[in-house]
Design a protein around this motif. Sequence first.
Motif, PDB file in Angstrom:
ATOM      1  N   PHE A 109       1.077  -0.875   0.467  1.00  0.00           N
ATOM      2  CA  PHE A 109      -0.081  -0.088  -0.487  1.00  0.00           C
ATOM      3  C   PHE A 109       0.755   1.457   0.072  1.00  0.00           C
ATOM      4  CE2 PHE A 109      -2.213  -2.926   2.288  1.00  0.00           C
ATOM      5  CZ  PHE A 109      -3.621  -3.016   1.844  1.00  0.00           C
ATOM      6  N   ASN A 110       0.941   2.011  -1.239  1.00  0.00           N
ATOM      7  CA  ASN A 110       1.189   3.206  -0.878  1.00  0.00           C
ATOM      8  C   ASN A 110       0.045   4.691  -0.734  1.00  0.00           C
ATOM      9  OD1 ASN A 110       2.589   6.018  -1.239  1.00  0.00           O
ATOM     10  ND2 ASN A 110       3.459   5.326  -3.058  1.00  0.00           N
ATOM     11  N   PRO A 111      -0.588   4.710   0.394  1.00  0.00           N
ATOM     12  CA  PRO A 111      -1.554   6.140   0.896  1.00  0.00           C
ATOM     13  C   PRO A 111      -1.095   7.357   0.038  1.00  0.00           C
ATOM     14  CG  PRO A 111      -0.828   4.601   2.881  1.00  0.00           C
ATOM     15  CD  PRO A 111      -0.222   4.928   1.571  1.00  0.00           C
ATOM     16  N   PRO A 112      -1.906   8.457  -0.008  1.00  0.00           N
ATOM     17  CA  PRO A 112      -1.755  10.027  -0.469  1.00  0.00           C
ATOM     18  C   PRO A 112      -0.312   9.936   0.441  1.00  0.00           C
ATOM     19  CG  PRO A 112      -4.232   9.426  -0.585  1.00  0.00           C
ATOM     20  CD  PRO A 112      -3.532   7.969   1.050  1.00  0.00           C
ATOM     21  N   GLY A 113       0.841  10.978  -0.738  1.00  0.00           N
ATOM     22  CA  GLY A 113       1.461  10.675   0.855  1.00  0.00           C
ATOM     23  C   GLY A 113       2.753  10.749   0.059  1.00  0.00           C
ATOM     24  N   GLY A 114       2.757   9.121  -0.389  1.00  0.00           N
ATOM     25  CA  GLY A 114       4.178   7.957  -0.312  1.00  0.00           C
ATOM     26  C   GLY A 114       4.871   8.860  -1.519  1.00  0.00           C
ATOM     27  N   PRO A 115       5.391   8.326  -1.404  1.00  0.00           N
ATOM     28  CA  PRO A 115       6.663   8.456  -2.583  1.00  0.00           C
ATOM     29  C   PRO A 115       5.927   8.517  -4.207  1.00  0.00           C
ATOM     30  CG  PRO A 115       7.688   7.222  -1.198  1.00  0.00           C
ATOM     31  CD  PRO A 115       6.403   6.840  -1.049  1.00  0.00           C
ATOM     32  N   ILE A 116       5.682   8.809  -5.111  1.00  0.00           N
ATOM     33  CA  ILE A 116       5.559   8.827  -6.507  1.00  0.00           C
ATOM     34  C   ILE A 116       5.790   8.037  -7.444  1.00  0.00           C
ATOM     35  CG2 ILE A 116       5.327  10.054  -8.708  1.00  0.00           C
ATOM     36  CD1 ILE A 116       5.355  12.853  -7.334  1.00  0.00           C
ATOM     37  N   GLY A 117       5.362   7.057  -7.506  1.00  0.00           N
ATOM     38  CA  GLY A 117       5.761   5.330  -8.221  1.00  0.00           C
ATOM     39  C   GLY A 117       5.607   5.236  -8.272  1.00  0.00           C
ATOM     40  N   SER A 118       5.958   4.931  -6.547  1.00  0.00           N
ATOM     41  CA  SER A 118       5.783   3.757  -5.271  1.00  0.00           C
ATOM     42  C   SER A 118       4.610   3.013  -5.632  1.00  0.00           C
ATOM     43  CB  SER A 118       6.528   3.743  -3.886  1.00  0.00           C
ATOM     44  OG  SER A 118       6.452   2.470  -3.052  1.00  0.00           O
ATOM     45  N   ILE A 119       4.615   1.514  -5.259  1.00  0.00           N
ATOM     46  CA  ILE A 119       3.659   0.697  -4.747  1.00  0.00           C
ATOM     47  C   ILE A 119       3.239   0.563  -3.506  1.00  0.00           C
ATOM     48  CG2 ILE A 119       3.957  -0.497  -7.114  1.00  0.00           C
ATOM     49  CD1 ILE A 119       5.411  -2.964  -5.654  1.00  0.00           C
ATOM     50  N   GLY A 120       4.276   1.571  -2.804  1.00  0.00           N
ATOM     51  CA  GLY A 120       3.872   1.267  -1.451  1.00  0.00           C
ATOM     52  C   GLY A 120       5.122   0.365  -0.648  1.00  0.00           C
ATOM     53  N   LYS A 121       4.522  -0.154   0.878  1.00  0.00           N
ATOM     54  CA  LYS A 121       4.938  -0.863   1.898  1.00  0.00           C
ATOM     55  C   LYS A 121       4.038  -2.126   1.943  1.00  0.00           C
ATOM     56  CE  LYS A 121       8.205   1.795   4.120  1.00  0.00           C
ATOM     57  NZ  LYS A 121       8.484   2.730   4.872  1.00  0.00           N
ATOM     58  N   PRO A 122       4.013  -3.997   2.535  1.00  0.00           N
ATOM     59  CA  PRO A 122       3.705  -4.394   3.089  1.00  0.00           C
ATOM     60  C   PRO A 122       2.576  -3.791   4.108  1.00  0.00           C
ATOM     61  CG  PRO A 122       5.931  -5.328   3.071  1.00  0.00           C
ATOM     62  CD  PRO A 122       6.004  -4.128   2.343  1.00  0.00           C
ATOM     63  N   PRO A 123       1.558  -4.555   3.915  1.00  0.00           N
ATOM     64  CA  PRO A 123       0.710  -4.938   5.861  1.00  0.00           C
ATOM     65  C   PRO A 123       1.944  -5.308   6.744  1.00  0.00           C
ATOM     66  CG  PRO A 123      -0.320  -6.284   4.652  1.00  0.00           C
ATOM     67  CD  PRO A 123       1.272  -5.470   3.541  1.00  0.00           C
ATOM     68  N   ALA A 124       1.525  -5.146   7.479  1.00  0.00           N
ATOM     69  CA  ALA A 124       1.932  -5.949   9.143  1.00  0.00           C
ATOM     70  C   ALA A 124       2.283  -7.665   8.745  1.00  0.00           C
ATOM     71  CB  ALA A 124       1.543  -5.618  10.221  1.00  0.00           C
ATOM     72  N   SER A 125       1.377  -8.085   8.206  1.00  0.00           N
ATOM     73  CA  SER A 125       0.883  -9.671   7.661  1.00  0.00           C
ATOM     74  C   SER A 125       1.526 -10.749   6.976  1.00  0.00           C
ATOM     75  CB  SER A 125      -0.065 -10.053   8.037  1.00  0.00           C
ATOM     76  OG  SER A 125      -1.271  -9.132   6.657  1.00  0.00           O
ATOM     77  N   LEU A 126       2.923  -9.342   6.489  1.00  0.00           N
ATOM     78  CA  LEU A 126       3.525  -9.572   5.181  1.00  0.00           C
ATOM     79  C   LEU A 126       4.956  -9.055   5.170  1.00  0.00           C
ATOM     80  CD1 LEU A 126       1.100  -9.565   2.229  1.00  0.00           C
ATOM     81  CD2 LEU A 126       1.871 -11.911   3.320  1.00  0.00           C
ATOM     82  N   ILE A 127       5.773  -9.734   4.557  1.00  0.00           N
ATOM     83  CA  ILE A 127       7.567  -9.185   4.570  1.00  0.00           C
ATOM     84  C   ILE A 127       7.219  -9.714   2.949  1.00  0.00           C
ATOM     85  CG2 ILE A 127       9.531  -9.678   4.525  1.00  0.00           C
ATOM     86  CD1 ILE A 127       8.776 -11.173   7.191  1.00  0.00           C
ATOM     87  N   ALA A 128       8.269  -8.598   2.406  1.00  0.00           N
ATOM     88  CA  ALA A 128       8.480  -8.706   0.874  1.00  0.00           C
ATOM     89  C   ALA A 128       9.518  -7.826   0.973  1.00  0.00           C
ATOM     90  CB  ALA A 128       7.736  -6.774  -0.134  1.00  0.00           C
ATOM     91  N   LYS A 129      10.152  -8.643  -0.525  1.00  0.00           N
ATOM     92  CA  LYS A 129      11.387  -9.050  -0.914  1.00  0.00           C
ATOM     93  C   LYS A 129      11.594  -8.690  -1.612  1.00  0.00           C
ATOM     94  CE  LYS A 129      13.236 -11.445   3.503  1.00  0.00           C
ATOM     95  NZ  LYS A 129      13.587 -12.790   3.726  1.00  0.00           N
ATOM     96  N   VAL A 130      12.549  -8.443  -2.433  1.00  0.00           N
ATOM     97  CA  VAL A 130      13.000  -8.386  -3.568  1.00  0.00           C
ATOM     98  C   VAL A 130      15.119  -9.413  -3.923  1.00  0.00           C
ATOM     99  CG1 VAL A 130      13.681  -7.117  -5.798  1.00  0.00           C
ATOM    100  CG2 VAL A 130      12.322  -5.843  -4.841  1.00  0.00           C
ATOM    101  N   ILE A 131      14.382 -10.261  -4.933  1.00  0.00           N
ATOM    102  CA  ILE A 131      15.757 -11.367  -5.271  1.00  0.00           C
ATOM    103  C   ILE A 131      15.716 -11.263  -5.836  1.00  0.00           C
ATOM    104  CG2 ILE A 131      14.489 -12.739  -3.008  1.00  0.00           C
ATOM    105  CD1 ILE A 131      13.532 -14.925  -5.093  1.00  0.00           C
ATOM    106  N   ASP A 132      17.170 -11.708  -6.166  1.00  0.00           N
ATOM    107  CA  ASP A 132      17.734 -12.217  -7.550  1.00  0.00           C
ATOM    108  C   ASP A 132      17.888 -13.534  -8.371  1.00  0.00           C
ATOM    109  OD1 ASP A 132      19.904 -14.410  -6.243  1.00  0.00           O
ATOM    110  OD2 ASP A 132      20.958 -12.159  -6.429  1.00  0.00           O
ATOM    111  N   GLU A 133      18.095 -14.175  -9.395  1.00  0.00           N
ATOM    112  CA  GLU A 133      17.819 -15.447  -9.628  1.00  0.00           C
ATOM    113  C   GLU A 133      18.602 -16.727  -9.079  1.00  0.00           C
ATOM    114  OE1 GLU A 133      19.106 -15.168 -13.563  1.00  0.00           O
ATOM    115  OE2 GLU A 133      17.814 -13.933 -14.867  1.00  0.00           O
ATOM    116  N   ASP A 134      19.059 -16.116  -7.950  1.00  0.00           N
ATOM    117  CA  ASP A 134      19.743 -17.232  -7.127  1.00  0.00           C
ATOM    118  C   ASP A 134      18.910 -17.158  -5.780  1.00  0.00           C
ATOM    119  OD1 ASP A 134      21.666 -18.397  -8.939  1.00  0.00           O
ATOM    120  OD2 ASP A 134      23.110 -15.953  -8.159  1.00  0.00           O
ATOM    121  N   GLY A 135      18.314 -16.333  -5.767  1.00  0.00           N
ATOM    122  CA  GLY A 135      17.238 -15.889  -4.220  1.00  0.00           C
ATOM    123  C   GLY A 135      18.107 -15.430  -3.626  1.00  0.00           C
TER     124      GLY A 135
END
Length: 317
Positions: free
Chosen positions: A114-140
Amino acid sequence: DDRPYTGLSLTHANAQLVTLGNVLKMGLRGVISRKFSKSRLWDICRHYGCTMFNLLGGMTTAIYSEPRKADDADNPVRYILSAGMPAAIWEDFKRRFDVELFEFYGAAEGGMTFNPPGGPIGSIGKPPASLIAKVIDEDGRECAPNERGEIVFEAAPGQPTLAVSYFKNPEASAKKVQNGVFFTGDIGHRDEDGWFYFDSRKGDEIRRNGEFIDTAKIEKTIAEYPDVADVFVYGIPATSGVPGEKDVIAAVVPVDVCLFSPQKLLDHCRAVLGRTELPSYIQVMSEIPKTASEKPQARFCYQLFQEQKNHVYDFAS
């Protein structure tokens, strides 16, 4: 006092949950059109007093392509719950229609930011407290800030482990979630403050002359050309044969095909875009093929590109 609106198909989770689900749960009055209309959108909202609607990525450029009107900002809409607002038109869209943007990201199978109004332009936001999000490469391995990789999710401590069960497709189910990690199939990155950004669907990236192309910037430039009613930019394997490189196709719907000049449109692009960003081809269409959720379908555009060469203008040279 809110009155949600949607013109999306009720076969889609956004119309089901974001609009109809909230209307039923909260006892609101909602408005549902049989079909989305970019030209009538704001008139519908004015007529029925709609205060919010859900907007998907393919719809934003189409709405932005509409001719500017003096009353664009004269509407009752407070905010738009947006999934895929291109960063290139983010601020202009807000100002033009006088709305706030609440950006979100997720799949029907799972994952959410979620990226509520006022967050960075172009961002899809941050995950809620119930989830952990990461960005990984092809090797994990987890990518460093601003490094591209696949967006994945896993359950936060104390939450149920993520799982997906596709109907009669255990292989796809096992591939989608591995050891509790949900693979989105989307390429993105995060910044130093932990805000996530969507870059492209895996395999849909357009690389040209060694650089990733910002299709939203090209679409914004073309959408602002007064003779264009709709636009979709996609890539095809480069005629140069360079592995991983793509040529850029701008599929456009003219306001009046008889008066439309592909050369003048290209001249307009040259005045704004860099050489690497210029379309290799301009494909003139009567309508851009889209899904029920208004997402442009590149494969059908490419099929027509191959079949209707008389509607394609080659500027690759």
